[in-house]
Design a protein around this motif. Structure first.
Motif, PDB file in Angstrom:
ATOM      1  N   PHE A 283       0.950  -1.246   0.059  1.00  0.00           N
ATOM      2  CA  PHE A 283       0.154   0.133   0.032  1.00  0.00           C
ATOM      3  C   PHE A 283       0.934   1.258  -0.066  1.00  0.00           C
ATOM      4  O   PHE A 283       1.722   1.180   0.753  1.00  0.00           O
ATOM      5  N   SER A 284       0.150   2.218  -0.805  1.00  0.00           N
ATOM      6  CA  SER A 284       1.282   3.537  -0.690  1.00  0.00           C
ATOM      7  C   SER A 284       0.223   4.856  -0.400  1.00  0.00           C
ATOM      8  O   SER A 284      -0.828   4.847  -1.181  1.00  0.00           O
ATOM      9  N   PHE A 285       0.521   5.494   0.450  1.00  0.00           N
ATOM     10  CA  PHE A 285      -0.244   6.452   0.874  1.00  0.00           C
ATOM     11  C   PHE A 285      -0.659   7.553  -0.207  1.00  0.00           C
ATOM     12  O   PHE A 285      -1.809   8.067  -0.718  1.00  0.00           O
ATOM     13  N   ASN A 286       0.513   8.030  -0.776  1.00  0.00           N
ATOM     14  CA  ASN A 286       0.539   8.976  -1.984  1.00  0.00           C
ATOM     15  C   ASN A 286      -0.204   8.514  -3.178  1.00  0.00           C
ATOM     16  O   ASN A 286      -1.044   9.271  -3.849  1.00  0.00           O
ATOM     17  N   ASN A 287       0.031   7.174  -3.700  1.00  0.00           N
ATOM     18  CA  ASN A 287      -0.996   6.701  -4.571  1.00  0.00           C
ATOM     19  C   ASN A 287      -2.305   6.578  -4.061  1.00  0.00           C
ATOM     20  O   ASN A 287      -3.217   6.903  -5.066  1.00  0.00           O
ATOM     21  N   ALA A 288      -2.656   6.239  -3.096  1.00  0.00           N
ATOM     22  CA  ALA A 288      -4.083   6.047  -2.655  1.00  0.00           C
ATOM     23  C   ALA A 288      -4.689   7.593  -2.379  1.00  0.00           C
ATOM     24  O   ALA A 288      -6.091   7.652  -2.919  1.00  0.00           O
ATOM     25  N   THR A 289      -4.017   8.551  -1.949  1.00  0.00           N
ATOM     26  CA  THR A 289      -4.656   9.865  -1.811  1.00  0.00           C
ATOM     27  C   THR A 289      -4.503  10.759  -3.221  1.00  0.00           C
ATOM     28  O   THR A 289      -5.224  11.749  -3.422  1.00  0.00           O
ATOM     29  N   ASP A 353       5.773   9.344  14.054  1.00  0.00           N
ATOM     30  CA  ASP A 353       5.225   9.989  12.874  1.00  0.00           C
ATOM     31  C   ASP A 353       5.605   9.316  11.662  1.00  0.00           C
ATOM     32  O   ASP A 353       6.409   8.728  11.771  1.00  0.00           O
ATOM     33  N   ALA A 354       4.936   9.906  10.599  1.00  0.00           N
ATOM     34  CA  ALA A 354       5.228   9.402   9.286  1.00  0.00           C
ATOM     35  C   ALA A 354       4.809  10.509   8.237  1.00  0.00           C
ATOM     36  O   ALA A 354       3.625  10.781   8.046  1.00  0.00           O
ATOM     37  N   MET A 355       6.158  11.287   7.977  1.00  0.00           N
ATOM     38  CA  MET A 355       5.875  12.412   7.083  1.00  0.00           C
ATOM     39  C   MET A 355       5.593  11.861   5.624  1.00  0.00           C
ATOM     40  O   MET A 355       6.155  11.077   5.239  1.00  0.00           O
ATOM     41  N   VAL A 356       4.612  12.554   4.753  1.00  0.00           N
ATOM     42  CA  VAL A 356       4.346  12.203   3.600  1.00  0.00           C
ATOM     43  C   VAL A 356       4.588  13.590   2.725  1.00  0.00           C
ATOM     44  O   VAL A 356       4.112  14.514   3.309  1.00  0.00           O
ATOM     45  N   SER A 357       4.700  13.679   1.204  1.00  0.00           N
ATOM     46  CA  SER A 357       4.588  14.796   0.471  1.00  0.00           C
ATOM     47  C   SER A 357       4.612  14.204  -0.898  1.00  0.00           C
ATOM     48  O   SER A 357       5.137  13.257  -1.318  1.00  0.00           O
ATOM     49  N   TYR A 358       3.917  15.029  -1.716  1.00  0.00           N
ATOM     50  CA  TYR A 358       3.343  14.444  -3.129  1.00  0.00           C
ATOM     51  C   TYR A 358       3.501  15.496  -4.123  1.00  0.00           C
ATOM     52  O   TYR A 358       2.515  16.404  -3.861  1.00  0.00           O
ATOM     53  N   ASP A 359       3.977  15.451  -5.282  1.00  0.00           N
ATOM     54  CA  ASP A 359       3.719  16.522  -6.239  1.00  0.00           C
ATOM     55  C   ASP A 359       3.101  15.924  -7.502  1.00  0.00           C
ATOM     56  O   ASP A 359       2.848  16.451  -8.616  1.00  0.00           O
ATOM     57  N   GLY A 360       2.637  14.700  -7.561  1.00  0.00           N
ATOM     58  CA  GLY A 360       1.711  14.068  -8.613  1.00  0.00           C
ATOM     59  C   GLY A 360       2.660  13.150  -9.403  1.00  0.00           C
ATOM     60  O   GLY A 360       2.312  12.334 -10.072  1.00  0.00           O
ATOM     61  N   TYR A 361       4.058  13.178  -8.830  1.00  0.00           N
ATOM     62  CA  TYR A 361       5.077  12.120  -9.695  1.00  0.00           C
ATOM     63  C   TYR A 361       5.835  11.422  -8.379  1.00  0.00           C
ATOM     64  O   TYR A 361       6.086  10.139  -8.525  1.00  0.00           O
ATOM     65  N   ALA A 362       6.389  12.077  -7.378  1.00  0.00           N
ATOM     66  CA  ALA A 362       7.042  11.431  -6.372  1.00  0.00           C
ATOM     67  C   ALA A 362       7.073  12.441  -5.261  1.00  0.00           C
ATOM     68  O   ALA A 362       6.561  13.302  -5.154  1.00  0.00           O
ATOM     69  N   GLY A 363       7.911  11.627  -4.109  1.00  0.00           N
ATOM     70  CA  GLY A 363       7.796  12.316  -2.782  1.00  0.00           C
ATOM     71  C   GLY A 363       8.009  11.328  -1.632  1.00  0.00           C
ATOM     72  O   GLY A 363       7.659   9.960  -2.085  1.00  0.00           O
ATOM     73  N   PRO A 364       8.153  11.735  -0.198  1.00  0.00           N
ATOM     74  CA  PRO A 364       8.376  10.935   0.593  1.00  0.00           C
ATOM     75  C   PRO A 364       7.073  10.363   0.653  1.00  0.00           C
ATOM     76  O   PRO A 364       6.079  10.991   0.903  1.00  0.00           O
TER      77      PRO A 364
END
Length: 593
Positions: A283-289, A353-364
């Motif tokens: 599961f990927s948080f960035n892909n899901a959101t 904690d679990a930091m995330v960031s996403y620009d539509g292509y990549a990110g933590p």
């Protein structure tokens, strides 16, 4: 009588001064001519010798090659003169190739296996020819030395070949039984959908192996072997699955009163709510959101860019990923990617904690793998400033076993930058600290496994490093002090000052209770996001345009009309390392520890 003299000829010695006498060659010139002739002749002789040697070498090489080819041809074309039989098949007077053809004409290969109960073409399998390699090995033996009279083809030593064929048939025909399981989620009804159980199929590999060996030993190479199979019933039916699925890990955090931030949290929670993860999948948080943008409904909310508070669409989603992260760990699932924030979070323990960031292509990202044998699901919801995320599935941990995290601060650092805010109400040159500095920190997190009150294991999980926040200092660096005014103007000024103070106080209360994302710029111009909470007592003022770090001041011009001028209220000094994000990725969790 007069004698006429012939003047064409003269005696030797007469007329010594005449110029038509033949000249004698110089002795030195003659010697030089002989030397040139000798040198030329020697060089020519050397060239001729080299040519002769080269020709002889070529002839010798060709001769050797021809000899080898002749010997090879002689060996390949060896004809058996003795009386030789292979399984009563005469091969006397034949070359090896002729003998091979004669034997294979007798032993044709068409051995097949058919799956019991199947009449389709997919239920048939043709075995690889095992006669040809056996015949080749025997003929190599016969033609390499003195031949005997009688030979027998023996189909032994083919265990590896037979096992490979049986494995190929098992891969083709075996079907694993499928348990009743979660298949989907109906968001309108808030209920999970379940798939029916399905029977499996398994061939009897042991019997099939023995049947193939028996056919080879009896030299029945055109037989059809039946592969017996059995039905495998699933362990869990659909109805049993409904009763067995339960919450195996959950975590709750409190959000703030920031309306836009709560909107972002709600959108991210809705995106992951009801997601099904099959066994073995990640599961990927960035892909899901997906990308958190204004077009997708996300609102600008507090975020840090290089340590400066700004408004960024999607601020607050890190609280969702962090809450999910805790639920995943408590479930016994395998975390595959996790990053710490830039600043310590307040909605959960630092280090957890679990930091995330996403620009539509990549990110933590925050990722985990379903290391269980059945599908799992995620439930997430925000109700009255309480965010809850749960993992629904069949228990992964042994009954009575629970997993938790234990985080401890192991060191502090002074990695912080002073933040200045201009305040022209202060006397010129005076400054005042309105918020003290906070130090950065490094935390060590351990994974604790308990059964009841007994600690089964306590192992290192990961380290997390956070930056400190510098003090916030108000100051007045204006060139001149504020001009004096009459009593009426002073009263008006006091009223304006009071109004500004109230706005600042209101903004301070809002900011002190809000949590913010941290957007770190990278050298390539891209951004990463991490979350940090604004500490109690921290003040953030915004202009009417929503830009942080500025305040609006309204005055009247000579005509009595209102004019608005925005003054910068803070100046941030950054160190050279301010653009670097501190991120640490944990090692995957081993559920067997």
């Amino acid at each position: 009588m007069a004698i006429k003299r012939n003047t064409r000829y003269r005696l030797a010695g007469s007329g010594s001064n005449r110029t038509d006498r033949p000249k004698r060659k110089n002795s030195n010139q003659s010697e030089w001519d002989y030397k040139k002739i000798a040198i030329f002749g020697g060089g020519l002789l050397i060239v001729l010798i080299c040519i002769i040697i080269g020709i002889r070498a070529v002839i010798a090489g060709v001769g050797k090659g021809a000899k080898k080819e002749s010997e090879a041809a002689s060996s390949t074309e060896k004809i058996l003169k003795e009386q030789v039989f292979v399984d009563s098949i005469p091969i006397s007077g034949m070359s090896k190739a002729q003998a091979r053809a004669a034997i294979l004409r007798t032993y044709t290969w068409n051995m097949k296996v058919r799956l019991s109960g199947s009449s389709s073409a997919d239920g048939e399998y043709t075995l690889k020819n095992m006669v040809e390699p056996t015949v080749d090995n025997l003929l190599d033996q016969i033609y390499s030395g003195a031949a005997e009279e009688n030979y027998t083809l023996k189909f032994t030593g083919l265990d590896n070949e037979i096992a490979a064929e049986v494995a190929a048939m098992a891969q083709k025909w075996n079907v694993a039984a499928k348990n009743g399981s979660i298949a989907g989620f109906n968001k309108e009804s808030g209920e999970f959908l379940y798939d029916d159980e399905q029977n499996g199929l398994k061939i009897d590999e042991t019997k099939l192996t023995q049947d193939i060996k028996s056919a080879l030993e009896s030299k029945n190479f055109n037989t059809v072997i039946t592969a017996n199979s059995e039905v495998i019933t699933p362990e869990i039916t659909k109805e049993q699955a409904k009763a067995m699925y339960k919450v195996i890990g959950t975590f709750t955090t409190n959000t703030t009163q920031n309306k836009d931030r709560n909107t972002n949290i709600s959108l991210a929670a809705q995106a992951i709510d009801g997601v099904i993860i099959p066994p073995g999948e990640e599961f990927s948080f960035n892909n899901a959101t997906g990308n958190r943008t204004l077009e997708r409904g996300y609102k600008p909310a507090g975020a840090y860019l290089d340590g400066v508070l700004i408004e960024e669409p999607g601020g607050g989603v890190c609280q969702v990923s962090s809450t999910l992260y805790n639920a995943v760990v408590f479930s016994g699932l395998e975390t595959t990617e996790r990053h710490a924030h830039t600043f310590e979070p307040t909605y959960c323990t630092p280090g957890e904690d679990a930091m995330v960031s996403y620009d539509g292509y990549a990110g933590p990202d925050m990722k985990f793998k379903n290391n269980s044998s059945t599908a799992i699901a995620i439930r997430a919801k925000l109700v009255e400033q309480k965010l809850s995320v749960s993992i629904v599935g069949m228990p992964i941990l042994e009954e009575g076993v629970k997993i938790s995290m234990e985080s401890k601060k192991i060191s502090e650092n002074d990695d912080s930058v002073i933040q200045y805010e201009e305040d022209d109400s202060l006397p010129m040159g005076e400054s005042r600290e309105i918020k003290p500095a906070t130090k950065g920190s490094r935390w060590e997190t351990k994974l604790i496994k308990k059964k009841g009150n007994e600690v089964i294991s306590s192992e290192f999980f990961h380290n997390s490093t956070y930056k400190g926040k510098g003090p916030i200092i108000k100051r007045n660096t204006a060139a001149t002090a504020p001009p004096k005014s009459n009593q009426g103007s002073a009263a008006s000024g006091n009223a304006n000052t009071s109004l500004t103070a109230k706005k600042a106080s209101k903004s301070s209360k809002s900011s002190s209770s809000s949590d913010s994302e941290t957007i770190e710029s990278r050298p390539d111009g891209s951004k990463t996001s991490s979350s940090s909470a604004t500490r109690p007592g921290e003040t953030t003022t915004k202009s009417s345009s929503g830009e942080p770090g500025s305040s609006s001041k309204h005055t009247k011009d000579s005509s009595g009309a209102k004019t608005s001028s925005a003054k910068a209220s803070s100046t941030t000094q950054r160190s050279q390392g301010a653009t670097e994000t501190t991120e640490e990725t944990i090692a995957p969790l081993n559920p067997n520890n």
